[in-house]
Scaffold this motif. Structure first.
Motif, PDB file in Angstrom:
ATOM      1  N   TRP A 218      37.963  50.713  37.140  1.00 58.16           N
ATOM      2  CA  TRP A 218      37.805  49.256  36.976  1.00 58.16           C
ATOM      3  C   TRP A 218      38.873  48.683  36.047  1.00 58.16           C
ATOM      4  O   TRP A 218      39.495  47.670  36.359  1.00 58.16           O
ATOM      5  CB  TRP A 218      36.411  48.944  36.454  1.00 58.16           C
ATOM      6  CG  TRP A 218      36.191  47.473  36.213  1.00 58.16           C
ATOM      7  CD1 TRP A 218      36.368  46.786  35.057  1.00 58.16           C
ATOM      8  CD2 TRP A 218      35.790  46.510  37.188  1.00 58.16           C
ATOM      9  NE1 TRP A 218      36.099  45.463  35.235  1.00 58.16           N
ATOM     10  CE2 TRP A 218      35.739  45.258  36.538  1.00 58.16           C
ATOM     11  CE3 TRP A 218      35.457  46.581  38.540  1.00 58.16           C
ATOM     12  CZ2 TRP A 218      35.365  44.089  37.197  1.00 58.16           C
ATOM     13  CZ3 TRP A 218      35.081  45.406  39.195  1.00 58.16           C
ATOM     14  CH2 TRP A 218      35.043  44.183  38.531  1.00 58.16           C
ATOM     15  N   SER A 219      39.092  49.313  34.907  1.00 58.26           N
ATOM     16  CA  SER A 219      40.068  48.777  33.953  1.00 58.26           C
ATOM     17  C   SER A 219      41.477  48.815  34.530  1.00 58.26           C
ATOM     18  O   SER A 219      42.277  47.884  34.328  1.00 58.26           O
ATOM     19  CB  SER A 219      40.009  49.556  32.636  1.00 58.26           C
ATOM     20  OG  SER A 219      40.277  50.929  32.868  1.00 58.26           O
ATOM     21  N   VAL A 222      41.775  45.878  36.996  1.00 57.36           N
ATOM     22  CA  VAL A 222      41.929  44.593  36.292  1.00 57.36           C
ATOM     23  C   VAL A 222      43.351  44.426  35.770  1.00 57.36           C
ATOM     24  O   VAL A 222      43.954  43.352  35.893  1.00 57.36           O
ATOM     25  CB  VAL A 222      40.900  44.490  35.143  1.00 57.36           C
ATOM     26  CG1 VAL A 222      41.192  43.269  34.268  1.00 57.36           C
ATOM     27  CG2 VAL A 222      39.482  44.423  35.696  1.00 57.36           C
ATOM     28  N   ALA A 223      43.906  45.490  35.207  1.00 56.48           N
ATOM     29  CA  ALA A 223      45.273  45.422  34.685  1.00 56.48           C
ATOM     30  C   ALA A 223      46.280  45.144  35.793  1.00 56.48           C
ATOM     31  O   ALA A 223      47.212  44.336  35.621  1.00 56.48           O
ATOM     32  CB  ALA A 223      45.622  46.731  33.966  1.00 56.48           C
ATOM     33  N   THR A 235      38.861  38.025  37.384  1.00 56.00           N
ATOM     34  CA  THR A 235      37.938  39.121  37.081  1.00 56.00           C
ATOM     35  C   THR A 235      36.774  38.740  36.164  1.00 56.00           C
ATOM     36  O   THR A 235      36.085  39.621  35.665  1.00 56.00           O
ATOM     37  CB  THR A 235      38.715  40.289  36.450  1.00 56.00           C
ATOM     38  OG1 THR A 235      39.400  39.831  35.280  1.00 56.00           O
ATOM     39  CG2 THR A 235      39.720  40.868  37.433  1.00 56.00           C
ATOM     40  N   HIS A 236      36.550  37.442  35.920  1.00 54.50           N
ATOM     41  CA  HIS A 236      35.397  37.032  35.112  1.00 54.50           C
ATOM     42  C   HIS A 236      34.471  36.132  35.929  1.00 54.50           C
ATOM     43  O   HIS A 236      34.926  35.226  36.634  1.00 54.50           O
ATOM     44  CB  HIS A 236      35.842  36.311  33.841  1.00 54.50           C
ATOM     45  CG  HIS A 236      36.407  37.238  32.811  1.00 54.50           C
ATOM     46  ND1 HIS A 236      37.744  37.540  32.741  1.00 54.50           N
ATOM     47  CD2 HIS A 236      35.805  37.965  31.822  1.00 54.50           C
ATOM     48  CE1 HIS A 236      37.956  38.393  31.742  1.00 54.50           C
ATOM     49  NE2 HIS A 236      36.792  38.674  31.179  1.00 54.50           N
TER      50      HIS A 236
END
Length: 568
Positions: A218-219, A222-223, A235-236
């Motif tokens: 996931w991280s 997102v990056a 992503t929010h």
């Protein structure tokens, strides 16, 4: 070149191995076989249109969800996730869970106790014939338009992944659906939907798992998204909704909470007969109440197989996708092609066959849901009362069978309308704002307010529907009108749909209340079984707490809140 060769001459992303072809062929054989086997159990109208009202809570609940989890969900929301980011998840959580729980706990008793065959049938009992006719006609119109979406989605998969001509794909796939619904009616549709639900999960999960592995979890995903699309937050879930210009959709939280969370979602999940029909097939009231709660529990997990592939595409696809019209003009790939592109990226022989079978299952599920609902409403709410009211039960079953075929043929024509919209979901939400949002206002007032009258229900529904279509046309003719309809010049199509739904619901409710207060109230005795306060709802006090719908609704609600906090 022979005609068949011309159909297969377009460029394709992948080639099927013999194993893949065998998996797909086995699936088609199974669905037709189920239809042939169940035909012997569909001899009466109750069997064909409501599966004999004998389904368990789990079967009804999974079918309730699977009827919605069609190619529209798989293709459309993957496209919307690429277009709008994680905001698309709102359509699964705040845009579904509260409404599904409300249907089970509050509205299902009125539908089930009244023994109606359809939502228009309930409106006939509550408001009279004019409201029933209006809702039946608009629902039938919406259903064939929605069927076109499923046809187009499946044909698009075949075009992108296999290189098949889109027209060839539409006809082959749609006639297969017509065959098994013709044979077994709703019973066949429900059993196939449960099978399709399992296949969809196994097939679609492959993309999410393999995509997360490539992106680095996931991280890592997102990056990569922030690197590929600087300046936009994809992503929010809630933190970007404080201002219209802070998020990719151009929407404020009021549009999400009121337009989607209240009007669109409650309208769809509580009044769209496509999904309500599945719950009406339950064997008793407690089962009918529990089925939407079970569906809500599974619904919360669906973004992990539908929204996540769209987010992963933002991270890993080397090219940027675009709207359908721009893609057609430039030869690039559109938002609607996200899922097929991801499928081709990750799935080799065997896995590819399973993945394509999952998409075909999604198409079959959504298409079968639409045509079975269309057949029921046409037969019971239009044909029987106005064309041939005194026929035998066998005659109505025959009408139901052939109306599925006619509905499929009409839907084929509507499939081509989808190509005029940026994405599939923009098209769908526009339809919901036209027909579902005002219908919800009419139904919920009818169930919860004894003073609502027949003329009030009819004129409220009519004014709400006409006003929604009018607002859509207004923006098409004068784009500057967007600032009034969607409250912002930055609003995208999806945001406009949310606010238009809200306004049409307000207009419907206002007209219904005003006209009802100006007309004579209905006799109290005519409202028994139809309105809160006049209906004797059986108690679940003698049932163990772990078997009560209210208990499991509370569990689902807690998980729902936790998920929204985690992805805030």
């Amino acid at each position: 070149m022979p005609p068949l060769a011309l159909l297969l001459a377009t460029t394709r992303l992948v080639s099927l191995s013999p194993v893949d072809i065998s998996i797909i062929a086995l699936y088609f054989i199974m669905v037709i076989g189920i239809g042939l086997y169940l035909r012997r159990f569909t001899t009466t109208g109750e069997d064909f249109f409501l599966a004999g009202r004998d389904m368990t809570a789990w079967i009804a609940g999974l079918s309730f969800l699977a009827a919605n989890l069609g190619s529209l969900e798989l293709m459309g929301w993957a496209a919307s996730a690429y277009q709008y980011g994680i905001l698309a998840t709102h359509w699964y959580w705040i845009g579904a869970i509260p409404a599904m729980l409300f249907l089970g706990l509050v509205m299902m008793p009125f539908y089930y106790i009244s023994k109606t065959h359809s939502v228009p049938g309930y409106l006939k009992l509550r408001y009279g014939e004019p409201a029933r006719v209006l809702s039946a006609v608009t629902f039938g119109f919406m259903t064939v338009l929605m069927s076109g979406i499923n046809m187009y989605s499946m044909a698009l998969v075949m075009k992108i992944v296999l290189g098949w001509d889109i027209n060839f794909s539409i006809w082959v796939s749609s006639l297969t659906v017509a065959a098994y619904v013709f044979l077994g009616g709703l019973l066949s549709a429900i059993f196939n939907e449960v099978l399709q639900f399992v296949l969809i999960w196994f097939g679609a999960m492959l993309i999410s798992i393999l995509g997360l592995v490539e992106a680095g979890g996931w991280s890592g995903m997102v990056a990569r998204i922030h690197q590929n699309f600087p300046g936009q937050d994809y992503t929010h879930l809630w933190s970007t909704l404080g201002h219209f210009s802070d998020n990719p959709m151009g929407i404020h939280w009021t549009g999400i909470v009121l337009g989607l969370g209240w009007v669109i979602s409650f309208g769809y999940w509580t009044t769209d007969f496509l999904v309500v029909q599945r719950v009406l097939a339950a064997k008793d009231l407690r089962t009918a109440q529990l089925a939407p709660v079970i569906g809500a529990g599974f619904k919360m997990a669906v973004p992990f197989i539908v929204i996540l592939p769209g987010l992963l595409a933002l991270a890993v696809l080397p090219e940027h996708l675009m709207g359908e019209a721009q893609a057609n003009a430039t030869g690039g790939h559109s938002y609607n092609e996200v899922l097929p592109l991801m499928l081709a990226r990750y799935c080799g022989p065997g896995l590819l066959g399973l993945g394509i079978t999952a998409l075909i299952a999604g198409f079959m599920s959504g298409m079968a849901g639409n045509v079975s609902a269309f057949a029921t409403v046409w037969t019971y709410d239009i044909y029987r009362p106005y064309i041939k009211p005194a026929a035998t039960d066998d005659h109505y079953v025959g009408v139901g069978r052939w109306s599925t075929v006619i509905g499929v043929l009409i839907s084929i024509g509507t499939a081509y309308l989808v190509m005029q919209f940026l994405s599939i979901m923009d098209y769908v939400q526009a339809l919901f704002s036209f027909f579902i949002a005002p219908l919800f206002g009419t139904v919920v007032l009818g169930m919860l307010w004894k003073r609502a009258t027949g003329p009030g229900g009819f004129w409220g529904l009519l004014c709400g529907t006409v006003s929604s279509i009018g607002m859509w046309l207004w923006v098409k003719v004068d784009p500057s009108a967007l600032r009034y309809v969607a409250m912002s010049v930055n609003a995208k199509d999806m945001a406009e749909n949310m606010y238009r739904a809200l306004w049409s619901w307000i207009i419907c409710v206002t007209v219904t209340v005003v006209v009802s207060l100006m007309t004579r109230p209905d006799p109290t005795r005519s409202l028994a079984g139809l309105v809160y306060g006049e209906t004797n709802i059986p108690s679940n006090a003698a049932v163990p707490i772990y078997k009560r719908p209210l208990f499991w609704a509370g569990v689902v609600a807690v998980v729902f809140v936790i998920l929204n906090i985690i992805f805030w």
